[in-house]
Design a protein around this motif. Structure first.
Motif, PDB file in Angstrom:
ATOM      1  N   LEU A  36       0.816  -1.218   0.000  1.00  0.00           N
ATOM      2  CA  LEU A  36       0.000   0.000   0.000  1.00  0.00           C
ATOM      3  C   LEU A  36       0.848   1.266   0.000  1.00  0.00           C
ATOM      4  O   LEU A  36       0.419   2.290  -0.537  1.00  0.00           O
ATOM      5  CB  LEU A  36      -0.962  -0.022   1.186  1.00  0.00           C
ATOM      6  CG  LEU A  36      -2.040  -1.101   1.084  1.00  0.00           C
ATOM      7  CD1 LEU A  36      -2.733  -1.300   2.418  1.00  0.00           C
ATOM      8  CD2 LEU A  36      -3.031  -0.766  -0.021  1.00  0.00           C
ATOM      9  N   THR A  37       2.031   1.214   0.563  1.00  0.00           N
ATOM     10  CA  THR A  37       2.922   2.373   0.524  1.00  0.00           C
ATOM     11  C   THR A  37       3.292   2.694  -0.920  1.00  0.00           C
ATOM     12  O   THR A  37       3.261   3.857  -1.339  1.00  0.00           O
ATOM     13  CB  THR A  37       4.186   2.114   1.373  1.00  0.00           C
ATOM     14  OG1 THR A  37       3.777   1.892   2.731  1.00  0.00           O
ATOM     15  CG2 THR A  37       5.144   3.286   1.320  1.00  0.00           C
ATOM     16  N   ARG A  38       3.606   1.658  -1.692  1.00  0.00           N
ATOM     17  CA  ARG A  38       3.907   1.862  -3.118  1.00  0.00           C
ATOM     18  C   ARG A  38       2.670   2.348  -3.875  1.00  0.00           C
ATOM     19  O   ARG A  38       2.747   3.242  -4.720  1.00  0.00           O
ATOM     20  CB  ARG A  38       4.418   0.564  -3.748  1.00  0.00           C
ATOM     21  CG  ARG A  38       5.818   0.181  -3.332  1.00  0.00           C
ATOM     22  CD  ARG A  38       6.383  -0.937  -4.207  1.00  0.00           C
ATOM     23  NE  ARG A  38       5.501  -2.083  -4.326  1.00  0.00           N
ATOM     24  CZ  ARG A  38       5.638  -3.219  -3.636  1.00  0.00           C
ATOM     25  NH1 ARG A  38       6.637  -3.363  -2.787  1.00  0.00           N
ATOM     26  NH2 ARG A  38       4.804  -4.216  -3.808  1.00  0.00           N
ATOM     27  N   THR A  39       1.532   1.762  -3.572  1.00  0.00           N
ATOM     28  CA  THR A  39       0.294   2.122  -4.258  1.00  0.00           C
ATOM     29  C   THR A  39      -0.099   3.565  -3.944  1.00  0.00           C
ATOM     30  O   THR A  39      -0.503   4.316  -4.839  1.00  0.00           O
ATOM     31  CB  THR A  39      -0.848   1.160  -3.858  1.00  0.00           C
ATOM     32  OG1 THR A  39      -0.415  -0.186  -4.091  1.00  0.00           O
ATOM     33  CG2 THR A  39      -2.104   1.426  -4.655  1.00  0.00           C
ATOM     34  N   ALA A  40       0.037   3.965  -2.691  1.00  0.00           N
ATOM     35  CA  ALA A  40      -0.305   5.339  -2.295  1.00  0.00           C
ATOM     36  C   ALA A  40       0.603   6.357  -2.973  1.00  0.00           C
ATOM     37  O   ALA A  40       0.165   7.461  -3.311  1.00  0.00           O
ATOM     38  CB  ALA A  40      -0.232   5.491  -0.779  1.00  0.00           C
ATOM     39  N   ALA A  41       1.854   5.983  -3.208  1.00  0.00           N
ATOM     40  CA  ALA A  41       2.772   6.900  -3.889  1.00  0.00           C
ATOM     41  C   ALA A  41       2.333   7.141  -5.335  1.00  0.00           C
ATOM     42  O   ALA A  41       2.528   8.234  -5.871  1.00  0.00           O
ATOM     43  CB  ALA A  41       4.194   6.343  -3.858  1.00  0.00           C
ATOM     44  N   LYS A  42       1.723   6.127  -5.926  1.00  0.00           N
ATOM     45  CA  LYS A  42       1.283   6.246  -7.326  1.00  0.00           C
ATOM     46  C   LYS A  42      -0.117   6.844  -7.450  1.00  0.00           C
ATOM     47  O   LYS A  42      -0.423   7.483  -8.448  1.00  0.00           O
ATOM     48  CB  LYS A  42       1.303   4.867  -7.999  1.00  0.00           C
ATOM     49  CG  LYS A  42       2.701   4.312  -8.147  1.00  0.00           C
ATOM     50  CD  LYS A  42       2.675   2.899  -8.681  1.00  0.00           C
ATOM     51  CE  LYS A  42       4.084   2.332  -8.685  1.00  0.00           C
ATOM     52  NZ  LYS A  42       4.127   0.906  -8.940  1.00  0.00           N
TER      53      LYS A  42
END
Length: 127
Positions: A36-42
């Protein structure tokens, strides 16, 4: 299946969210936080990512971070009552009962027939 979809299309946000939700359900909140950290960045404006992140952080005992993520989900989707339920459960774990009650009352204003909000509202009042 989600992992297969992500191998084919690494930026497929729905698969990322579904895999993260699966990790939360099986007790791997730390893996969910990573995804989710990666997804939130995108996709920082996707309230569903922040609601899932709140659940994931809460599942690993990071209630302050969970609350911050729930705050973001509410800011992005202020008319979605379940986000207030989410934050109220975090607030209750943190011992902030009055704040939790305010969130449940907000959920009821959004949907006066919200049985879950009514039920959860009765819990702290019964103490």
């Amino acid at each position: 299946q989600f992992q297969k979809a992500l191998k084919l299309h690494p930026d497929f946000g729905e698969a990322q969210k579904n895999l993260a939700q699966t990790y939360i359900l099986i007790g791997r909140g730390d893996s969910a936080v990573t995804i989710l950290t990666r997804t939130a960045a995108k996709t920082p404006e996707d309230w569903k990512v922040w609601a899932l992140m709140a659940q994931a952080q809460g599942s690993i005992g990071q209630d302050t971070k969970a609350r911050e993520c729930a705050d973001t989900a509410i800011r992005l989707a202020p008319k979605y009552g379940p986000n207030y339920h989410l934050r109220s459960s975090i607030l209750m774990r943190m011992g902030k009962i009055k704040d939790a009650i305010v969130d449940l009352e907000t959920a009821l204003r959004i949907n006066p027939a919200d049985v879950l909000a009514l039920t959860n509202l009765s819990l702290p009042l019964a103490r």
